[in-house]
Design a protein around this motif. Sequence first.
Motif, PDB file in Angstrom:
ATOM      1  N   ALA A 131      36.459   6.675 -40.738  1.00 44.86           N
ATOM      2  CA  ALA A 131      36.719   6.768 -39.301  1.00 44.86           C
ATOM      3  C   ALA A 131      35.665   7.626 -38.614  1.00 44.86           C
ATOM      4  N   ARG A 132      35.423   7.295 -37.363  1.00 41.93           N
ATOM      5  CA  ARG A 132      34.548   8.139 -36.534  1.00 41.93           C
ATOM      6  C   ARG A 132      35.340   9.290 -35.923  1.00 41.93           C
ATOM      7  N   ARG A 143      53.869   6.748 -31.194  1.00 38.97           N
ATOM      8  CA  ARG A 143      52.911   7.801 -30.843  1.00 38.97           C
ATOM      9  C   ARG A 143      51.488   7.376 -31.199  1.00 38.97           C
ATOM     10  N   THR A 144      50.512   7.965 -30.503  1.00 38.73           N
ATOM     11  CA  THR A 144      49.104   7.681 -30.776  1.00 38.73           C
ATOM     12  C   THR A 144      48.481   8.838 -31.540  1.00 38.73           C
ATOM     13  N   GLU A 145      47.783   8.504 -32.606  1.00 42.77           N
ATOM     14  CA  GLU A 145      47.053   9.481 -33.402  1.00 42.77           C
ATOM     15  C   GLU A 145      45.600   9.037 -33.511  1.00 42.77           C
ATOM     16  N   HIS A 146      44.749   9.969 -33.933  1.00 47.10           N
ATOM     17  CA  HIS A 146      43.347   9.654 -34.185  1.00 47.10           C
ATOM     18  C   HIS A 146      43.011  10.052 -35.620  1.00 47.10           C
ATOM     19  N   PRO A 147      42.642   9.095 -36.465  1.00 41.94           N
ATOM     20  CA  PRO A 147      42.237   9.460 -37.826  1.00 41.94           C
ATOM     21  C   PRO A 147      41.111  10.485 -37.794  1.00 41.94           C
ATOM     22  N   ALA A 148      41.129  11.375 -38.757  1.00 39.95           N
ATOM     23  CA  ALA A 148      40.087  12.401 -38.818  1.00 39.95           C
ATOM     24  C   ALA A 148      38.744  11.753 -39.145  1.00 39.95           C
ATOM     25  N   PRO A 149      37.644  12.295 -38.610  1.00 44.12           N
ATOM     26  CA  PRO A 149      36.324  11.750 -38.956  1.00 44.12           C
ATOM     27  C   PRO A 149      36.130  11.743 -40.476  1.00 44.12           C
TER      28      PRO A 149
END
Length: 238
Positions: A131-132, A143-149
């Motif tokens: 992931a970026r 819910r919205t999450e962002h994978p870690a870079p």
Amino acid sequence: MILRHAEEVRAAHPGLAAGALHATGVDGTADVEARVAEYTSRALARLADDPESRFPEVLAWRRAFARTGLRPTQYRCASESLLRRLRKEGSLPRIHPVVDLCNAVSVAYAVPIAVLDVDRITGPLLEVRPARGDEEYTTFDGRTEHPAPGEVTYADSAGRAHARRWTNRQSGHSAVRDGTRRILVVAEAMHEGGADTVARVLETLAEELGARRPVTPVTALLTDAAPQFTFGAAARVP
């Protein structure tokens, strides 16, 4: 649409074996209870001799997770989590006939199997890649999450993440539901002999799904020589 594993992922995990299945015509009315019972009984028989933490298939994924910086007993691959639940509760949750069947086959072969609604994926590319950090992942409760870079995820052409921590958790956005008609199933293994296991998983799922007409499965093994699977047409996303 194309499914592939990024070169960085294959280079970091040379033991990776993967395969995919695309099927159309699925619905939520198929009766799979007898087949689910058959595959879960195989897993229970194996668990009677050893806990899942000793399975070579599980240990290989724990090593893979450790290589990515994850604590393997904090974040488990999906098949280990299912096997752990099966050992403790004696059964698996019922979600949708296709998902239930894939979960049962997953515990029978002890490898993680992802099943996604193709019409919830934005093409033309679905890539298993680091992931970026700006990808959006939707949990099952919305819910919205962002994978870690650097975290391995399934990312589509719109930058949506369809998994967290690779085989740890799928996305609620592309989860199979009552209206699902087209699916993508991905099986991945890390253990010695994983390619044979993945081939058997694909054969099993193609046979099981193909017996439920009008489902039409197409499968492919993903190798260094043939690293991508082209399937269906560009998906529409509601």
